[in-house]
Write a protein that holds these residues in place. Structure first.
Motif, PDB file in Angstrom:
ATOM      1  N   ILE A 142      59.730  72.850  55.769  1.00 16.01           N
ATOM      2  CA  ILE A 142      59.465  74.233  56.149  1.00 16.01           C
ATOM      3  C   ILE A 142      58.875  74.207  57.559  1.00 16.01           C
ATOM      4  O   ILE A 142      57.911  73.478  57.822  1.00 16.01           O
ATOM      5  CB  ILE A 142      58.466  74.895  55.162  1.00 16.01           C
ATOM      6  CG1 ILE A 142      59.021  74.836  53.733  1.00 16.01           C
ATOM      7  CG2 ILE A 142      58.164  76.334  55.574  1.00 16.01           C
ATOM      8  CD1 ILE A 142      57.969  75.062  52.664  1.00 16.01           C
ATOM      9  N   LEU A 143      59.478  74.965  58.463  1.00 14.34           N
ATOM     10  CA  LEU A 143      58.974  75.026  59.842  1.00 14.34           C
ATOM     11  C   LEU A 143      57.925  76.126  59.933  1.00 14.34           C
ATOM     12  O   LEU A 143      57.963  77.097  59.181  1.00 14.34           O
ATOM     13  CB  LEU A 143      60.130  75.302  60.808  1.00 14.34           C
ATOM     14  CG  LEU A 143      61.331  74.350  60.682  1.00 14.34           C
ATOM     15  CD1 LEU A 143      62.436  74.724  61.679  1.00 14.34           C
ATOM     16  CD2 LEU A 143      60.904  72.890  60.888  1.00 14.34           C
ATOM     17  N   ASP A 144      56.977  76.001  60.867  1.00 13.83           N
ATOM     18  CA  ASP A 144      55.913  76.999  61.076  1.00 13.83           C
ATOM     19  C   ASP A 144      55.259  77.357  59.741  1.00 13.83           C
ATOM     20  O   ASP A 144      55.392  78.475  59.232  1.00 13.83           O
ATOM     21  CB  ASP A 144      56.482  78.257  61.750  1.00 13.83           C
ATOM     22  CG  ASP A 144      57.181  77.889  63.048  1.00 13.83           C
ATOM     23  OD1 ASP A 144      56.634  77.039  63.780  1.00 13.83           O
ATOM     24  OD2 ASP A 144      58.288  78.400  63.310  1.00 13.83           O
ATOM     25  N   ALA A 145      54.569  76.385  59.191  1.00  9.61           N
ATOM     26  CA  ALA A 145      54.085  76.499  57.817  1.00  9.61           C
ATOM     27  C   ALA A 145      52.565  76.475  57.736  1.00  9.61           C
ATOM     28  O   ALA A 145      51.862  76.221  58.724  1.00  9.61           O
ATOM     29  CB  ALA A 145      54.662  75.346  56.992  1.00  9.61           C
ATOM     30  N   ALA A 146      52.081  76.723  56.539  1.00  3.80           N
ATOM     31  CA  ALA A 146      50.648  76.619  56.240  1.00  3.80           C
ATOM     32  C   ALA A 146      50.482  76.119  54.807  1.00  3.80           C
ATOM     33  O   ALA A 146      51.385  76.274  53.983  1.00  3.80           O
ATOM     34  CB  ALA A 146      49.976  77.977  56.405  1.00  3.80           C
ATOM     35  N   VAL A 147      49.313  75.521  54.567  1.00  7.15           N
ATOM     36  CA  VAL A 147      48.969  75.048  53.220  1.00  7.15           C
ATOM     37  C   VAL A 147      47.605  75.638  52.872  1.00  7.15           C
ATOM     38  O   VAL A 147      46.710  75.665  53.713  1.00  7.15           O
ATOM     39  CB  VAL A 147      48.897  73.499  53.200  1.00  7.15           C
ATOM     40  CG1 VAL A 147      48.254  72.994  51.914  1.00  7.15           C
ATOM     41  CG2 VAL A 147      50.292  72.896  53.366  1.00  7.15           C
ATOM     42  N   ALA A 148      47.454  76.128  51.646  1.00  7.69           N
ATOM     43  CA  ALA A 148      46.148  76.630  51.206  1.00  7.69           C
ATOM     44  C   ALA A 148      45.716  75.858  49.962  1.00  7.69           C
ATOM     45  O   ALA A 148      46.540  75.476  49.130  1.00  7.69           O
ATOM     46  CB  ALA A 148      46.224  78.118  50.910  1.00  7.69           C
ATOM     47  N   VAL A 149      44.381  75.630  49.884  1.00  2.00           N
ATOM     48  CA  VAL A 149      43.813  74.783  48.837  1.00  2.00           C
ATOM     49  C   VAL A 149      42.655  75.520  48.167  1.00  2.00           C
ATOM     50  O   VAL A 149      41.872  76.190  48.838  1.00  2.00           O
ATOM     51  CB  VAL A 149      43.264  73.473  49.471  1.00  2.00           C
ATOM     52  CG1 VAL A 149      42.611  72.590  48.424  1.00  2.00           C
ATOM     53  CG2 VAL A 149      44.366  72.723  50.217  1.00  2.00           C
ATOM     54  N   ARG A 150      42.582  75.382  46.857  1.00  4.17           N
ATOM     55  CA  ARG A 150      41.403  75.864  46.127  1.00  4.17           C
ATOM     56  C   ARG A 150      41.085  74.868  45.014  1.00  4.17           C
ATOM     57  O   ARG A 150      41.982  74.429  44.296  1.00  4.17           O
ATOM     58  CB  ARG A 150      41.692  77.245  45.532  1.00  4.17           C
ATOM     59  CG  ARG A 150      40.511  77.796  44.761  1.00  4.17           C
ATOM     60  CD  ARG A 150      40.800  79.196  44.241  1.00  4.17           C
ATOM     61  NE  ARG A 150      39.710  79.641  43.408  1.00  4.17           N
ATOM     62  CZ  ARG A 150      38.563  80.108  43.872  1.00  4.17           C
ATOM     63  NH1 ARG A 150      38.360  80.216  45.173  1.00  4.17           N
ATOM     64  NH2 ARG A 150      37.609  80.467  43.049  1.00  4.17           N
ATOM     65  N   ALA A 151      39.815  74.507  44.895  1.00  6.20           N
ATOM     66  CA  ALA A 151      39.356  73.612  43.832  1.00  6.20           C
ATOM     67  C   ALA A 151      40.230  72.352  43.742  1.00  6.20           C
ATOM     68  O   ALA A 151      40.753  72.019  42.672  1.00  6.20           O
ATOM     69  CB  ALA A 151      39.328  74.348  42.498  1.00  6.20           C
ATOM     70  N   PRO A 209      52.255  74.109  44.520  1.00  6.84           N
ATOM     71  CA  PRO A 209      51.099  74.698  43.849  1.00  6.84           C
ATOM     72  C   PRO A 209      50.813  74.012  42.514  1.00  6.84           C
ATOM     73  O   PRO A 209      51.720  73.731  41.739  1.00  6.84           O
ATOM     74  CB  PRO A 209      51.505  76.162  43.654  1.00  6.84           C
ATOM     75  CG  PRO A 209      52.411  76.419  44.820  1.00  6.84           C
ATOM     76  CD  PRO A 209      53.190  75.139  44.996  1.00  6.84           C
ATOM     77  N   GLY A 210      49.540  73.703  42.287  1.00  8.08           N
ATOM     78  CA  GLY A 210      49.126  73.038  41.057  1.00  8.08           C
ATOM     79  C   GLY A 210      48.890  71.555  41.251  1.00  8.08           C
ATOM     80  O   GLY A 210      48.120  70.941  40.520  1.00  8.08           O
ATOM     81  N   ASN A 211      49.556  70.950  42.244  1.00 10.11           N
ATOM     82  CA  ASN A 211      49.319  69.525  42.507  1.00 10.11           C
ATOM     83  C   ASN A 211      48.045  69.348  43.327  1.00 10.11           C
ATOM     84  O   ASN A 211      47.570  70.274  43.978  1.00 10.11           O
ATOM     85  CB  ASN A 211      50.506  68.913  43.263  1.00 10.11           C
ATOM     86  CG  ASN A 211      51.435  68.155  42.326  1.00 10.11           C
ATOM     87  OD1 ASN A 211      51.240  68.138  41.112  1.00 10.11           O
ATOM     88  ND2 ASN A 211      52.450  67.528  42.886  1.00 10.11           N
ATOM     89  N   LEU A 212      47.503  68.118  43.295  1.00  8.55           N
ATOM     90  CA  LEU A 212      46.312  67.822  44.086  1.00  8.55           C
ATOM     91  C   LEU A 212      46.594  68.027  45.574  1.00  8.55           C
ATOM     92  O   LEU A 212      47.704  67.749  46.039  1.00  8.55           O
ATOM     93  CB  LEU A 212      45.890  66.362  43.871  1.00  8.55           C
ATOM     94  CG  LEU A 212      45.344  66.007  42.495  1.00  8.55           C
ATOM     95  CD1 LEU A 212      45.035  64.515  42.441  1.00  8.55           C
ATOM     96  CD2 LEU A 212      44.088  66.820  42.181  1.00  8.55           C
ATOM     97  N   ALA A 213      45.556  68.468  46.282  1.00  4.64           N
ATOM     98  CA  ALA A 213      45.703  68.653  47.734  1.00  4.64           C
ATOM     99  C   ALA A 213      45.475  67.311  48.432  1.00  4.64           C
ATOM    100  O   ALA A 213      44.477  67.090  49.114  1.00  4.64           O
ATOM    101  CB  ALA A 213      44.723  69.707  48.221  1.00  4.64           C
ATOM    102  N   ASP A 214      46.404  66.387  48.220  1.00  2.18           N
ATOM    103  CA  ASP A 214      46.434  65.088  48.908  1.00  2.18           C
ATOM    104  C   ASP A 214      47.403  65.270  50.069  1.00  2.18           C
ATOM    105  O   ASP A 214      48.618  65.368  49.853  1.00  2.18           O
ATOM    106  CB  ASP A 214      46.948  63.992  47.971  1.00  2.18           C
ATOM    107  CG  ASP A 214      46.040  63.772  46.765  1.00  2.18           C
ATOM    108  OD1 ASP A 214      44.916  64.306  46.754  1.00  2.18           O
ATOM    109  OD2 ASP A 214      46.461  63.062  45.825  1.00  2.18           O
ATOM    110  N   VAL A 215      46.866  65.316  51.281  1.00  3.16           N
ATOM    111  CA  VAL A 215      47.670  65.780  52.417  1.00  3.16           C
ATOM    112  C   VAL A 215      47.505  64.823  53.599  1.00  3.16           C
ATOM    113  O   VAL A 215      46.390  64.430  53.938  1.00  3.16           O
ATOM    114  CB  VAL A 215      47.223  67.201  52.854  1.00  3.16           C
ATOM    115  CG1 VAL A 215      48.077  67.708  54.004  1.00  3.16           C
ATOM    116  CG2 VAL A 215      47.278  68.180  51.683  1.00  3.16           C
ATOM    117  N   LEU A 216      48.627  64.482  54.205  1.00  2.00           N
ATOM    118  CA  LEU A 216      48.623  63.625  55.398  1.00  2.00           C
ATOM    119  C   LEU A 216      49.142  64.429  56.591  1.00  2.00           C
ATOM    120  O   LEU A 216      50.228  65.003  56.530  1.00  2.00           O
ATOM    121  CB  LEU A 216      49.516  62.398  55.130  1.00  2.00           C
ATOM    122  CG  LEU A 216      49.863  61.483  56.295  1.00  2.00           C
ATOM    123  CD1 LEU A 216      48.616  60.939  56.989  1.00  2.00           C
ATOM    124  CD2 LEU A 216      50.733  60.316  55.801  1.00  2.00           C
TER     125      LEU A 216
END
Ligand code: NIG
Ligand code: FE
Length: 422
Positions: free
Chosen positions: A38-47, A384-391
């Motif tokens: 996805i180009l020009d994207a964002a990620v949001a995280v909660r808990a 959504p629902g997976n852990l926010a493990d992000v590189l």
């Protein structure tokens, strides 16, 4: 109702969600289908979990910012799931630098092993090492993995070859999992080789694995998987079956070191037993590929081991992938056949020597690697629902990650939504 975010990563140039339902937007020459780009994207995280991963323009629909929301600017860079190393021997004492020199002078890995060195020398050092020494070494090594973007690591025992030390190694893995932010997945590899003291009574050693190590490791909840080194000089196909079946009886899922140095025909057995993965595969055939393709077993390539043993018989990754196998790539980090934590470097090797495409190896260190450790519902994709493990990579073109080799391209690492490297 909008969900309140704890963390938003914005200004992402290319988001590789690895979402299996996504179509991708690639061209024919270097398709990115399957990467969920996805180009020009964002990620949001909660808990600690992903609540949104998509077009930045769509973020404000489902997600609310509050005064407490932390906002990170990715600066147009590439973002992908934290990497998963699905095959390591991370816990060991000593080193095998002398053996490395012997191999350069012409001795083979198998000759060194048969002469009582190799795995045996790491066994001697690991038996002697106190638990806290192994923990300290493990913590250091995990820092190395994390700095390269790896957020989940499978770890095998196998340098004890006696119940006490095999369990000690698995307790070390448990302690490392408690102390280090990287998530660990423990595997019992009591059947690594026959220890010297059982040289003339191999059946008795197999019984020890089956009757003592497996029940105790499972009983103390110290392992998820049971692995065997099925190889000349290690365990036969018949012994392998006995050990993996005993593991299954105690709830340990099968994994297998298969077809590495010589042909054993063990892939059929792994598929029959519903193994989670078969690893190495240098000697895999077309028939093996067909069996694997129709199964839920992931094929794990470890090109660093072929390389570090100075061999040229890299596993036929292209053939396996063309047959439809799910392919993961891992380091095999261990002191004898691959002394490297550098999973991104292995991805480069898997392209050049196993002949996989960049998109395939990227899936192989994320989505398929998660499946190879049974964690596909927790990590390996930014959904959504997976852990926010992000590189977050220090580039704007995802292909650089496998193309520009031997450098650390990590810009930031988030583990469970927490910034742990920058
Ligand atoms: O995956 N093949 C067996 N085990 C490891 C090597 C372990 C060692 O040499 O210490 C491997 O290559
Ligand atoms: Fe291994």
């Amino acid at each position: 109702m909008k969900e309140k975010a704890d963390l938003i990563i914005e200004n992402i140039g290319q988001l590789l969600s690895m979402d299996p339902t996504s179509e991708g937007t690639g061209d024919a020459a270097d398709p990115v289908a399957g990467l969920g780009v996805i180009l020009d994207a964002a990620v949001a995280v909660r808990a600690e979990q992903i609540i949104f991963a998509g077009k930045a323009a769509d973020l404000s629909g489902p997600v609310a910012l509050t005064a407490e929301t932390k906002v990170i600017d990715a600066g147009g860079r590439v973002v992908l799931p934290g990497l998963i190393d699905c095959h390591t021997h991370l816990v060991f004492a000593g080193n095998r630098a002398n053996e490395f020199s012997k191999r350069i002078s012409g001795a083979s890995y198998e000759e060194i092993l048969a002469a009582g060195g190799g795995i045996n020398s790491t066994v001697a050092a690991t038996r002697q090492a106190p638990e806290d020494t192994l923990v300290a070494l493990g913590l250091q090594r995990l820092d190395g993995f994390l700095s390269l973007g790896v957020t989940t690591v499978e770890v095998k025992s196998g340098y004890g070859l006696q119940t006490e030390t095999e369990l000690k190694m698995l307790r070390v893995v448990k302690e490392l999992n408690r102390r280090h932010i990287v998530d660990l997945v423990p595997t019992l590899l009591g059947a690594h080789v026959i220890p010297r003291e059982y040289r003339n009574k191999r059946a008795a050693y197999v019984d020890l694995v089956v009757e003592e190590m497996i029940p105790q490791a499972a009983g103390e909840d110290l392992a998820v998987f049971c692995d065997v080194f099925c190889e000349q000089g290690a365990f036969t196909l018949k012994e392998t079956r006995k050990i993996l079946e005993a593991g299954l009886e105690h709830g340990l899922l099968p994994k297998l070191h298969s077809e590495q140095l010589s042909r054993s025909g063990s892939i059929g057995l792994a598929v029959e037993l519903g193994a989670t993965s078969v690893d190495h595969l240098e000697n895999a055939t077309k028939e093996d590929a067909q069996k694997l393709a129709g199964s839920g077993t992931v094929a794990v390539l470890l090109p660093g081991a072929t390389y570090f043993l100075g061999r040229t018989d890299f596993a036929p990754g292209r053939m396996l992938s063309d047959a439809g196998c799910a392919m993961a790539v891992s380091t095999d980090f261990n002191p004898g056949s691959c002394m490297s934590e550098n999973l991104p470097l292995m991805l480069n090797m898997a392209c050049l020597y196993n002949r996989l495409y960049p998109r395939e190896v990227l899936l192989g260190a994320t989505r398929w690697a998660a499946q190879a450790v049974g964690l596909q519902d927790r990590t390996g994709t930014l959904t959504p629902g997976n852990l926010a493990d992000v590189l977050v990579l220090n580039t704007r073109d995802y292909r650089d990650f496998v193309y520009h080799f031997g450098v650390n391209m990590t810009h930031m690492v988030f583990k469970r939504g927490k910034l742990v490297r920058s």
